[in-house]
Scaffold this motif. Sequence first.
Motif, PDB file in Angstrom:
ATOM      1  N   TYR A 173       0.878  -1.378  -0.330  1.00  0.00           N
ATOM      2  CA  TYR A 173       0.146   0.367  -0.092  1.00  0.00           C
ATOM      3  C   TYR A 173       0.784   1.239  -0.323  1.00  0.00           C
ATOM      4  N   GLU A 188      -7.711   2.224  -1.630  1.00  0.00           N
ATOM      5  CA  GLU A 188      -6.655   1.152  -0.853  1.00  0.00           C
ATOM      6  C   GLU A 188      -7.298   0.703   0.433  1.00  0.00           C
ATOM      7  N   GLN A 326       1.128  -2.714  -7.365  1.00  0.00           N
ATOM      8  CA  GLN A 326      -0.390  -2.093  -7.461  1.00  0.00           C
ATOM      9  C   GLN A 326      -0.123  -1.613  -9.099  1.00  0.00           C
TER      10      GLN A 326
END
Length: 504
Positions: A173, A188, A326
Amino acid sequence: MTYRLAFTAALLLAAPAMAQTLDDRHLPVLPRTPAEAARIARVLAPPTDFSAPEKFEAKPGGAATTRAIATADAFSQSSENMPFGREMDFKLGNGLFRKTWVAAPSSTKASDGLGPFYNARACQDCHIKDGRGHTPEGADEPRVSIFLRLSVPGGDPVPAIADYIATSPEPTYGGQLQDFAAPGLTPEGRMGIDWREEPVTLADGAVVSLRHPTYRFEAPANGPLAPDIQLSPRVAPQMIGLGLLEAIPAADILAHADPEDADGDGISGRPNIVMSAEYGVPMLGRFGHKAGAPTIKEQSAGAFAGDMGLSTPLHPDPWGDCTAAQTVCREAPHGQEPGIRDGLEVDAQSLDLVTFYSRNLAVPERRGLDDPQILRGKEIFHQAQCAACHVPKFVTNRLKNQPEQSFQLIWPFTDLLLHDMGEGLADNRPEGRATGREWRTAPLWGIGLTEQVSGHSQFLHDGRARSVLEAILWHGGEAGAARDTVVNLPTGDREALIAYLESL
């Protein structure tokens, strides 16, 4: 003070790689003459007479001080001494600061590139009216103006910075939780907060309730967080006086450091020293709750990248804080196009204009400083040793082509150093040289106008304190003795101290 000046010299001699950068290379400095240095020392001497205000005390920002106005725009005025020819840059910077960005692709080529993950769509969304952010009032209220920093222990060392504590962004993250996303993407996660009230009884029988927060990363969209995650909340700070803080000579800040508490006063401030993204060398940290940024420009560029996912010359990646894990975020459309804005989302000129605007948000003049109650509060402030960390005044560098901040006597009430504030305020997340218990001394100028500007009276790094008194009662560690002095004050003296602080 003699020892602290000696510490500065020892620091510069003992670590040559660090010494060459603990200067003011970010500023067009004109050296002080010996006569000026002697005059400055006399001006900065602590007060001994509390029967009347000190000379120039009404102007906390020096000649840049603006008049106090009774509206929410009190923090949005430009430096009073700004030449007319520079006002357009301030207004253009204000426009960019207030600008609402949109996700790419968009027909609005001058404003696209937001995200793909982000915390706000405009600088002004967090720094509302250029004031402080706030905690959410309810469970469903958006977390704009407060977010969670993320990290895990370990990472690349920085040999040039003594006592550097290595951390890394959370592997999935990144460096902060971003709770908004561009269309078609899932944010997120979400910040969760629980509150617990604790009553504190003062010596005169008054009871003050302190609220203890517990923070969570809820509904993680890409799987669980690292088991050794370090979470730290951050409320957006007020914007006034930043250029004046940036203009304080580094040597004058370091002169207040006493890391081993050699003078025995219980105060052991340390400088945070951080790697500069612009200059590529370690520099003195000044900005952020843990002094993690050396200049206004770097603080602004970091916010563009981390808070809004916008690329700048200092952070050219268009995906902002998104990690390699991501992939959907990194592959999403961005706002970088050849021939437009230097191929970035925020070009160099725009970043410079936002920096100029942030540098020149003026500090309002003092109110009621000759009131007997306020003068008594000032005396108590010094007797309680509050001024050991909240250093009242400095004189800024004499600067070429930067008249607003040049050679001003200012009253910010901070030493810009790190202090151990005790277990109660600890976030247990290091940043640079700052430990999980250390925080930069917050400037106090303008604190009494917080409610007028921001619509609330929340203080400290996460807004947990709902009044100036609550903020004082949260002080621990090096500030524990000062806090205990306030706890034991007679009612009238405590009220005088609060009145003084609210006059700043």
